[in-house]
Design a protein around this motif. Structure first.
Motif, PDB file in Angstrom:
ATOM      1  N   GLN A   1       3.657  -1.535  11.195  1.00 47.12           N
ATOM      2  CA  GLN A   1       3.587  -0.049  10.974  1.00 47.12           C
ATOM      3  C   GLN A   1       4.464   0.794  10.393  1.00 47.12           C
ATOM      4  O   GLN A   1       4.302   1.949   9.830  1.00 47.12           O
ATOM      5  N   ALA A   2       5.786   0.331  10.363  1.00 44.84           N
ATOM      6  CA  ALA A   2       6.881   1.358   9.862  1.00 44.84           C
ATOM      7  C   ALA A   2       6.757   1.160   8.316  1.00 44.84           C
ATOM      8  O   ALA A   2       7.190   2.010   7.656  1.00 44.84           O
ATOM      9  N   ASP A   3       5.924   0.324   7.741  1.00 44.60           N
ATOM     10  CA  ASP A   3       5.715   0.509   6.212  1.00 44.60           C
ATOM     11  C   ASP A   3       4.544   0.985   5.743  1.00 44.60           C
ATOM     12  O   ASP A   3       4.303   1.168   4.552  1.00 44.60           O
ATOM     13  N   ALA A   4       3.737   1.602   6.745  1.00 45.17           N
ATOM     14  CA  ALA A   4       2.675   2.395   6.681  1.00 45.17           C
ATOM     15  C   ALA A   4       3.021   3.692   5.702  1.00 45.17           C
ATOM     16  O   ALA A   4       2.496   4.916   6.174  1.00 45.17           O
ATOM     17  N   ILE A   5       3.762   3.631   4.861  1.00 45.71           N
ATOM     18  CA  ILE A   5       3.908   5.003   3.717  1.00 45.71           C
ATOM     19  C   ILE A   5       3.970   4.507   2.368  1.00 45.71           C
ATOM     20  O   ILE A   5       4.047   3.431   1.967  1.00 45.71           O
ATOM     21  N   PRO A   6       3.700   5.763   1.821  1.00 47.51           N
ATOM     22  CA  PRO A   6       3.429   5.323   0.172  1.00 47.51           C
ATOM     23  C   PRO A   6       4.738   4.763  -0.492  1.00 47.51           C
ATOM     24  O   PRO A   6       5.714   5.111  -0.003  1.00 47.51           O
ATOM     25  N   PRO A   7       4.685   4.059  -1.580  1.00 54.41           N
ATOM     26  CA  PRO A   7       5.683   3.985  -2.502  1.00 54.41           C
ATOM     27  C   PRO A   7       6.409   5.151  -2.993  1.00 54.41           C
ATOM     28  O   PRO A   7       5.709   5.991  -3.050  1.00 54.41           O
ATOM     29  N   HIS A   8       7.816   5.015  -3.288  1.00 47.91           N
ATOM     30  CA  HIS A   8       8.322   6.163  -3.765  1.00 47.91           C
ATOM     31  C   HIS A   8       8.121   6.380  -5.195  1.00 47.91           C
ATOM     32  O   HIS A   8       8.116   7.532  -5.894  1.00 47.91           O
ATOM     33  N   VAL A   9       7.985   5.228  -6.041  1.00 48.31           N
ATOM     34  CA  VAL A   9       7.625   5.203  -7.242  1.00 48.31           C
ATOM     35  C   VAL A   9       6.984   4.026  -7.561  1.00 48.31           C
ATOM     36  O   VAL A   9       6.969   3.100  -6.878  1.00 48.31           O
TER      37      VAL A   9
ATOM     38  N   CYS B   1      -4.405  -1.837 -15.602  1.00 45.70           N
ATOM     39  CA  CYS B   1      -2.823  -1.788 -15.123  1.00 45.70           C
ATOM     40  C   CYS B   1      -2.525  -2.929 -14.722  1.00 45.70           C
ATOM     41  O   CYS B   1      -3.207  -3.607 -13.957  1.00 45.70           O
ATOM     42  N   VAL B   2      -0.961  -2.959 -14.996  1.00 47.07           N
ATOM     43  CA  VAL B   2      -0.264  -3.896 -14.247  1.00 47.07           C
ATOM     44  C   VAL B   2       0.744  -2.907 -13.411  1.00 47.07           C
ATOM     45  O   VAL B   2       1.130  -2.287 -14.106  1.00 47.07           O
ATOM     46  N   ILE B   3       1.104  -2.936 -12.114  1.00 45.59           N
ATOM     47  CA  ILE B   3       1.804  -2.126 -11.380  1.00 45.59           C
ATOM     48  C   ILE B   3       2.494  -2.728 -10.541  1.00 45.59           C
ATOM     49  O   ILE B   3       2.379  -4.030 -10.050  1.00 45.59           O
ATOM     50  N   SER B   4       3.937  -2.184 -10.271  1.00 42.73           N
ATOM     51  CA  SER B   4       4.869  -2.546  -9.336  1.00 42.73           C
ATOM     52  C   SER B   4       5.611  -1.647  -8.556  1.00 42.73           C
ATOM     53  O   SER B   4       5.941  -0.572  -9.312  1.00 42.73           O
ATOM     54  N   GLU B   5       5.978  -1.899  -7.453  1.00 42.90           N
ATOM     55  CA  GLU B   5       6.807  -0.980  -6.737  1.00 42.90           C
ATOM     56  C   GLU B   5       7.921  -1.232  -7.064  1.00 42.90           C
ATOM     57  O   GLU B   5       9.049  -0.499  -6.305  1.00 42.90           O
ATOM     58  N   TYR B   6       8.538  -2.467  -7.320  1.00 41.73           N
ATOM     59  CA  TYR B   6       9.765  -2.968  -7.518  1.00 41.73           C
ATOM     60  C   TYR B   6      10.670  -2.800  -8.822  1.00 41.73           C
ATOM     61  O   TYR B   6       9.866  -2.885  -9.783  1.00 41.73           O
ATOM     62  N   PRO B   7      11.895  -2.490  -8.955  1.00 44.03           N
ATOM     63  CA  PRO B   7      12.415  -2.334 -10.007  1.00 44.03           C
ATOM     64  C   PRO B   7      12.488  -3.456 -10.741  1.00 44.03           C
ATOM     65  O   PRO B   7      12.401  -4.875 -10.492  1.00 44.03           O
ATOM     66  N   PRO B   8      12.623  -3.643 -12.213  1.00 46.98           N
ATOM     67  CA  PRO B   8      12.574  -4.723 -13.270  1.00 46.98           C
ATOM     68  C   PRO B   8      13.496  -5.742 -12.608  1.00 46.98           C
ATOM     69  O   PRO B   8      14.548  -5.414 -12.159  1.00 46.98           O
TER      70      PRO B   8
END
Lengths: 387, 387
Positions: B106-114, B211-218
Motif C-alpha cells: 500500500q505504501a508504494d501505491a504512488i506514482p513514480p517521480h520520474v 518505448c522502453v521505460i524505467s523508474e530507476y537511474p542508469p
C-alpha cells in the motif's frame, strides 16, 4: 400386479410426463392409472392425449422378462432403493422456478416414473455422487484431465455418474472402475441395449461395480431427445455436475444446464484456449454459471465433503514459499543489497537506500531467520533462491 | 536546471517515495527539494531519513549523459508526454483504499517521480494499452496462447505493455512487434542496462516501435524488490492486465494484484489443469479476482473497445447451430421417429409418443424448414447431422 402396471405405463407413456405425475401426486396408484389408460377413462385427462398413439402397446410381461434377461429390475417410487431424497430435492428446486436456465425444458423438470436398474441398490450408489460429463470428441488433454479428476474423486469415495457415451464419459467410468470406485451410467436407451456398441463390456463392468440405469423400456433406441431428457437424471441424481471438455455446442452443456435448473452445484474444468475443446467450459465459467475446478480437491471442496482441505491451503503446502519469498519489501531491499562476496552494513544501507540503523535492524532480524549471515564485518546471503 | 534536480533526486531517493510525493503535492518544485536534500534542511522531514545514506551521491550530469548515450531521456510530471491521466486514475483509485489487495505494498501505491524513456512519446504509446504478463518458465502452451492473444490485440491497435522478462513477457513483446503493433517494456533496472542479457536486441526493437521505460537511474541493477515496484507501473499504465500462465507463486500474480489495487481490469487466461503452469491463473479466476479470458476478443470486450463483438455472438457465428440442433424437444421426437427408409405419419406418431394430429402438424412445420421431406406417404429426414 403393480410391477406389470408400471411396466405398461413406462411403455405407453414416454417420460417425463407431467399428466402422469399429476395423477400420481393426486393419489392414484399405478394399477388404477394403467387401467384408466387402457380403458381411455375420462379422468386420465391429458394423459389420454399422450398415450393416444401407444395405449394398445401392452408388452409389460415381455418387457419385464427382457429386462430380467440382462439382470435388470424395474424400480418405482414405492421401492426402498428409489432415490427419493435426490429427486425431491432436485425437482422440488426446479418447481420453485428459481432458475431460468431450464428454458424449453421446464416441462420436463419432473422425476421419472420408473427406472430400470442393473447392479447395486441405486440409492446407495448415488448417496455421495458427482456427475462427470464431457464431449465425445475428447482430446488427449481431456482424457488426462478426466483421469486425474476421477481418480481423486473415486479415491475419496465419490461415486462418478455419467452417460456412458464415447469420449469423456467413457474415460470417467473407466477411471472410476480402475480406481476401485463406484460408478453409475445413465442410459438414453433400453436397459437391454448396448449403446454405444463398443461399450458393452464397460456397461457390464459398471453394473458389477455400481449401476446402469435407464428411464426407458427395454429395446428403446437411443435418440437425440432421449439424450436430453436422460441428462436431467444425471444432474438430478448427483450433488453436482462437472464438465470436462465441452465445445460450444456440446451436449454436456445441456447436463450442466440441468444441474443449474435443478439447484445442483455446477462446475467446469478449464483447458487450453488454443483449441476449441474447452470453449463451452470457459464460457460457462465466464458467465458465472459454473465454478472453475482444477481437480478433485476443488470439487470436494465445493460439495462440502468432510475433511476436504481448502484448495489454497493445499497449494500453500505443495508450493511452499522460500524464505526469500516471505520477505517484506524493506527486508528484500536489504537482502538484495548484500553483494555475493559480502558487504558492510554501510554499503548495504546505501545500496538499499535505507538509513543505517534501519538496515542494521533488518539485517539482524534476517540473520536470526538464517537468511543472511555476518562474518566479521561482512554480511552475506545464506542462500540465493530464484524469486 | 530542473532536469538535473530530477536526476539527482532519482538517484538519491529510491522510488516510490511517499515523503517526496508529499513535498511535491505541497507545491515544492524539484530544484527546491533537491537543494533541501543536499543541505539536509529540516523541512524535508521524512525524506531526510530516506536519503540519509545516499544524499551525497551527486551524479545527475553523468546519469543524464549515460541515458542520452543509449537514446534515453528523463521525463517528469511537468513533461507533455507524462502519462498523467493514467497515473491520476490508478493511484487516485488506490488512495480511496477500496481494494484490500495491495496489502504490504500500500505504501508504494504512488506514482513514480520520474521515468527514463527510450522511444516514442510515452503518453501516446500507452493511450490504448493492456498489460500481458506471465511466467518466465513458460510452456509451449503458454507461448502459443500468448501469441494468439497478442496477435489479436496488436491487430486491433492495442499497445502491449510487459516487463521484458524471459518467457511470456518476451513472447508478448515479440508478437506485438511481429504483428506491427506498439509495445512498451517496463524495466526493473537502469535504462542503460540490458536485462535479461539475451534480450538486448529485443529491447532495441521495442524502443524503435514503442518505448522502453524505467523508474530507476542508469546503471541500477535489477533486484527482486525492484521487480515488485516495477510491476505497479505495468498495471498503472494500462487499462487492464492479463496473466497468461502463472504458477502458484509467479511474479505475474503480483502485477495482477497491482492492477486490482489500482482499479484496473484484471484478467487471466486458463490452461491445462494437468500441469501446474496455470495454477495461479485458475486460482485468481476461482477467487473472482480475475475474469477468465480466452483471447483478444474477450479482452477487448472487457476493456470496452468500440466495435468489439460480444464473445457469445462470435461463438454463435463461428459454431453455427445445425437445423437439428435448433429443434424443440417435440420436434426432435418427431424427427428422431422418422426411420431412415421413410415412415408414415402414424408410425411417427407412435414412435414419438405423440398424438397423430400434433405429429402431423410438427412434420409439416419441419418440412417447411427443409428438415424432413414427404414422398408419397413416407416422411424422411432431409439431412442427418450429428447432434
Amino acid at each position: 400386479m403393480s410391477q406389470l402396471s408400471w411396466a405398461y405405463l413406462n411403455r405407453v407413456v414416454e417420460g417425463p410426463s407431467r399428466p402422469l405425475q399429476q395423477l400420481l401426486d393426486a393419489g392414484r396408484d399405478a394399477d388404477e392409472i394403467a387401467r384408466g389408460v387402457r380403458r381411455r377413462a375420462t379422468w386420465i385427462g391429458e394423459l389420454a392425449t399422450q398415450t393416444a398413439s401407444r395405449h394398445n402397446w401392452d408388452r409389460a410381461e415381455q418387457d419385464l422378462a427382457d429386462a430380467a434377461a440382462v439382470g435388470a429390475r424395474l424400480i418405482h417410487p414405492g421401492c426402498a432403493e428409489w432415490p427419493l431424497a435426490e429427486f425431491d430435492r432436485a425437482f422440488g428446486f426446479a418447481a420453485t422456478g428459481r432458475s431460468d436456465h431450464l428454458r424449453s425444458y421446464q416441462a420436463d423438470a419432473i422425476p421419472p416414473h420408473v427406472l430400470w436398474v442393473r447392479g447395486m441398490p441405486l440409492d446407495q450408489a448415488v448417496a455421495q455422487s458427482v456427475a462427470v460429463v464431457g464431449t465425445r470428441a475428447a482430446t488427449r488433454y481431456g482424457h488426462e484431465a478426466t483421469r486425474q479428476l476421477v481418480q481423486g474423486l473415486a479415491t475419496h469415495h465419490w461415486t462418478v455418474v455419467s452417460g456412458a457415451a464415447l469420449g469423456i464419459d467413457t474415460v470417467a467410468h473407466e477411471t472410476a472402475l480402475a480406481t476401485g470406485g463406484l460408478t453409475v451410467a445413465v442410459a438414453a436407451c433400453g436397459i437391454d441395449r448396448t449403446y454405444p456398441a463398443r461399450n458393452g463390456a464397460l456397461l457390464d463392468r459398471i453394473a458389477a461395480q455400481g449401476c446402469v440405469i435407464s428411464e426407458y423400456p427395454p429395446g428403446m433406441n437411443p435418440q437425440r431427445h432421449r439424450f436430453l431428457t436422460r441428462n436431467r437424471l444425471v444432474a438430478a441424481l448427483t450433488a453436482g455436475t462437472v464438465i470436462v471438455e465441452a465445445a460450444w455446442r456440446s451436449g454436456a452443456l445441456n447436463t450442466l444446464s440441468w444441474a443449474e435448473g435443478l439447484g445442483r452445484v455446477t462446475m467446469a474444468v478449464p483447458g487450453p484456449v488454443t483449441s476449441a475443446g474447452s470453449l463451452g467450459c470457459h464460457e460457462r465459467i465466464r458467465q458465472g454459471r459454473a465454478q472453475l475446478v482444477t481437480g478433485a480437491d476443488d470439487v470436494r471442496g465445493l460439495l462440502g465433503a468432510i475433511g476436504a482441505l481448502d484448495v489454497a491451503e493445499q497449494y500453500e503446502l505443495a508450493y511452499a514459499a522460500t524464505p526469500v519469498q516471505s520477505l517484506t519489501r524493506n527486508e528484500l531491499r536489504v537482502f538484495d543489497a548484500c553483494a555475493p562476496g559480502g558487504s558492510t552494513a554501510q554499503e548495504i544501507a546505501a545500496g538499499a537506500g535505507l538509513p543505517l540503523p534501519l538496515a542494521v535492524h533488518l539485517l539482524m532480524d534476517l540473520a536470526r531467520r538464517n537468511v543472511v549471515r555476518l562474518d566479521g564485518t561482512a554480511w552475506s546471503r545464506v542462500e540465493v533462491s530464484e524469486g
